[in-house]
Design a protein around this motif. Structure first.
Motif, PDB file in Angstrom:
ATOM      1  N   ARG A  27       0.815  -1.209   0.000  1.00  0.00           N
ATOM      2  CA  ARG A  27       0.000   0.000   0.000  1.00  0.00           C
ATOM      3  C   ARG A  27       0.856   1.269   0.000  1.00  0.00           C
ATOM      4  NH1 ARG A  27      -5.194   0.885   0.940  1.00  0.00           N
ATOM      5  NH2 ARG A  27      -5.493  -1.305   1.535  1.00  0.00           N
ATOM      6  N   ILE A  78       2.172   2.044  -3.447  1.00  0.00           N
ATOM      7  CA  ILE A  78       1.093   2.600  -4.275  1.00  0.00           C
ATOM      8  C   ILE A  78       0.853   4.059  -3.913  1.00  0.00           C
ATOM      9  CG2 ILE A  78      -1.382   2.475  -4.763  1.00  0.00           C
ATOM     10  CD1 ILE A  78      -1.184  -0.561  -4.394  1.00  0.00           C
ATOM     11  N   GLN A  79       0.891   4.349  -2.613  1.00  0.00           N
ATOM     12  CA  GLN A  79       0.622   5.715  -2.161  1.00  0.00           C
ATOM     13  C   GLN A  79       1.661   6.692  -2.698  1.00  0.00           C
ATOM     14  OE1 GLN A  79      -2.259   6.305  -0.282  1.00  0.00           O
ATOM     15  NE2 GLN A  79      -1.778   8.375  -1.025  1.00  0.00           N
ATOM     16  N   VAL A  83       0.959   7.291  -6.364  1.00  0.00           N
ATOM     17  CA  VAL A  83      -0.230   8.124  -6.564  1.00  0.00           C
ATOM     18  C   VAL A  83       0.048   9.571  -6.167  1.00  0.00           C
ATOM     19  CG1 VAL A  83      -2.594   8.543  -5.773  1.00  0.00           C
ATOM     20  CG2 VAL A  83      -1.841   6.206  -6.318  1.00  0.00           C
ATOM     21  N   ASP A  84       0.683   9.757  -5.027  1.00  0.00           N
ATOM     22  CA  ASP A  84       0.955  11.117  -4.537  1.00  0.00           C
ATOM     23  C   ASP A  84       1.875  11.896  -5.475  1.00  0.00           C
ATOM     24  OD1 ASP A  84      -0.610  10.576  -2.367  1.00  0.00           O
ATOM     25  OD2 ASP A  84       1.047  10.260  -0.967  1.00  0.00           O
ATOM     26  N   HIS A  94       2.184  11.248  -8.833  1.00  0.00           N
ATOM     27  CA  HIS A  94       1.921  10.816 -10.206  1.00  0.00           C
ATOM     28  C   HIS A  94       2.147  11.916 -11.235  1.00  0.00           C
ATOM     29  CE1 HIS A  94      -2.047  12.657  -9.386  1.00  0.00           C
ATOM     30  NE2 HIS A  94      -2.168  12.772 -10.701  1.00  0.00           N
ATOM     31  N   LEU A  97      -3.475   3.351 -11.350  1.00  0.00           N
ATOM     32  CA  LEU A  97      -3.428   3.448  -9.895  1.00  0.00           C
ATOM     33  C   LEU A  97      -4.117   4.717  -9.399  1.00  0.00           C
ATOM     34  CD1 LEU A  97       0.271   2.307  -9.174  1.00  0.00           C
ATOM     35  CD2 LEU A  97      -1.815   0.992  -8.757  1.00  0.00           C
ATOM     36  N   VAL A  98      -3.908   5.803 -10.142  1.00  0.00           N
ATOM     37  CA  VAL A  98      -4.518   7.086  -9.764  1.00  0.00           C
ATOM     38  C   VAL A  98      -6.033   6.986  -9.848  1.00  0.00           C
ATOM     39  CG1 VAL A  98      -4.748   9.521 -10.378  1.00  0.00           C
ATOM     40  CG2 VAL A  98      -2.489   8.416 -10.446  1.00  0.00           C
ATOM     41  N   HIS A  99      -6.561   6.428 -10.943  1.00  0.00           N
ATOM     42  CA  HIS A  99      -7.995   6.303 -11.129  1.00  0.00           C
ATOM     43  C   HIS A  99      -8.605   5.400 -10.044  1.00  0.00           C
ATOM     44  CE1 HIS A  99      -7.749   8.603 -14.684  1.00  0.00           C
ATOM     45  NE2 HIS A  99      -7.276   7.659 -15.489  1.00  0.00           N
ATOM     46  N   SER A 100      -7.865   4.356  -9.687  1.00  0.00           N
ATOM     47  CA  SER A 100      -8.376   3.408  -8.673  1.00  0.00           C
ATOM     48  C   SER A 100      -8.432   4.030  -7.293  1.00  0.00           C
ATOM     49  CB  SER A 100      -7.494   2.162  -8.635  1.00  0.00           C
ATOM     50  OG  SER A 100      -7.474   1.508  -9.877  1.00  0.00           O
ATOM     51  N   SER A 101      -7.613   5.050  -7.072  1.00  0.00           N
ATOM     52  CA  SER A 101      -7.541   5.655  -5.752  1.00  0.00           C
ATOM     53  C   SER A 101      -8.582   6.748  -5.539  1.00  0.00           C
ATOM     54  CB  SER A 101      -6.152   6.246  -5.523  1.00  0.00           C
ATOM     55  OG  SER A 101      -5.918   7.336  -6.400  1.00  0.00           O
TER      56      SER A 101
END
Length: 338
Positions: free
Chosen positions: A289, A292-293, A296-297, A299, A333-337
């Motif tokens: 996790r 992934i964070q 995303v942070d 991106h 990943l961005v869209h999923s978050s």
């Protein structure tokens, strides 16, 4: 009158026992005598040893004598004296000694390499050699050659990896002398690519310690060190025998952040090598996790860096494909978050 044209007789060479005894006595005399004469005797004897072991251009070496010399040198502890007294020798003496060392370690007597066995019983010599690399730049060429030959044996190799002296390589690759730093890095690479099973076992048991030191190379202010270390890591982690090491590496946020930092480097080559490691973090189907964070942070910055990744036609087509896949994965990943 034909005797006037008779070739001059060659001086008789000493027997293996006599030669080794003379070498030992002259080396020991360095501690008790001063002046050029003591050093001259040593270098003369080492030169004679080289000629006996490899021939002199006219006469080929006698293999039986070579094997006997190897046995005598081990018996009389002359290998230890070689290592301890190398700093005292001049340029020619060091060159001859390193040459003799390489021949002696290859001598096999009764299915055993006697000089290699001697080193296995005197591993402190390997530590001494490594320590001498950094203490005297003038010795580097000769001692490095001797050291590389020594670790071809698996036991010696394993000892070097697990010795505290191994950490000295991380210092040597950052020396200001370019030739020494490059040679140290090449030696370092050799150590990590020989005896793959032993290396994998070593890295599994010394993972934190090793990569803490290696991170210093990746973040070095020295461009050559940074470039060579990230290039080697990008190749090393993707080798099949290192799969477990790679899986462990790519779940750590600190190492992901290092690769992101290297993607910003001004060097095209460094950015490309960093990408080949970065892509494994992203492509990992079991990303933690916190990994992934971070992706995303960051991106926006990452997509910009990847979009500006230098590519060219031909050989870089695969790189472009991989880059596009990684961009899509980050966007996913961005869209999923959201």
């Amino acid at each position: 009158m034909s005797f006037f044209f008779r070739a001059a007789s060659r001086p008789a060479r000493p027997s293996p026992q006599e030669l080794v005894r003379s070498i030992k006595e002259s080396l020991l005399a360095l501690d008790t005598r001063t002046g050029a004469k003591a050093l001259e005797d040593v270098e003369k004897n080492v030169s004679t040893l080289r000629q006996t072991l490899s021939g002199d251009g006219e006469v080929e070496p006698n293999q039986e004598q070579v094997l006997q010399i190897a046995l005598e040198i081990c018996k009389e502890d002359v290998l230890s004296l070689f290592v301890q007294n190398m700093p005292s020798l001049g340029w020619e003496g060091r060159k001859d000694l390193a040459h003799c060392w390489s021949i002696l370690l290859r001598q096999k007597v009764d299915e055993a390499y006697c000089c290699v066995q001697y080193i296995e019983n005197h591993f402190d010599l390997l530590d001494f050699l490594l320590q001498e690399l950094g203490s005297c730049i003038e010795l580097w060429e000769y001692v490095a050659r001797m050291h590389k030959i020594s670790y071809t044996c698996k036991l010696s190799f394993r000892y070097i990896l697990e010795s505290s002296s191994f950490e000295l390589f991380f210092q040597y690759v950052e020396l200001s002398n370019f030739d020494i730093a490059s040679d140290a890095l090449n030696t370092f690479k050799d150590l990590l690519t020989k005896h793959e099973a032993a290396v994998s076992e070593f890295l599994c048991s010394h993972y934190e310690q090793f990569f803490e030191l290696y991170t210093r190379l990746l973040t070095s202010t020295n461009y050559v060190t940074r470039r060579q270390s990230v290039k080697f890591l990008s190749e090393f982690l993707l080798e099949a025998p290192n799969a477990q090491i790679m899986k462990r590496y790519i779940v750590e946020v600190s190492y992901l952040n290092i690769m992101i930092g290297l993607l910003k480097d001004t060097s095209k080559n460094i950015r490309i090598c960093a990408f080949h490691i970065f892509k494994v973090f992203v492509a990992n189907p079991n990303k933690p996790r916190d990994i992934i964070q971070v992706l995303v942070d960051n991106h926006r910055e990452l997509l910009k860096l990847l979009g500006n990744l230098p590519t060219s036609k031909g050989e870089d087509e695969q790189l472009e494909e991989e880059r596009d896949l990684i961009i899509k994965e980050i966007e996913k990943l961005v869209h999923s978050s959201v």
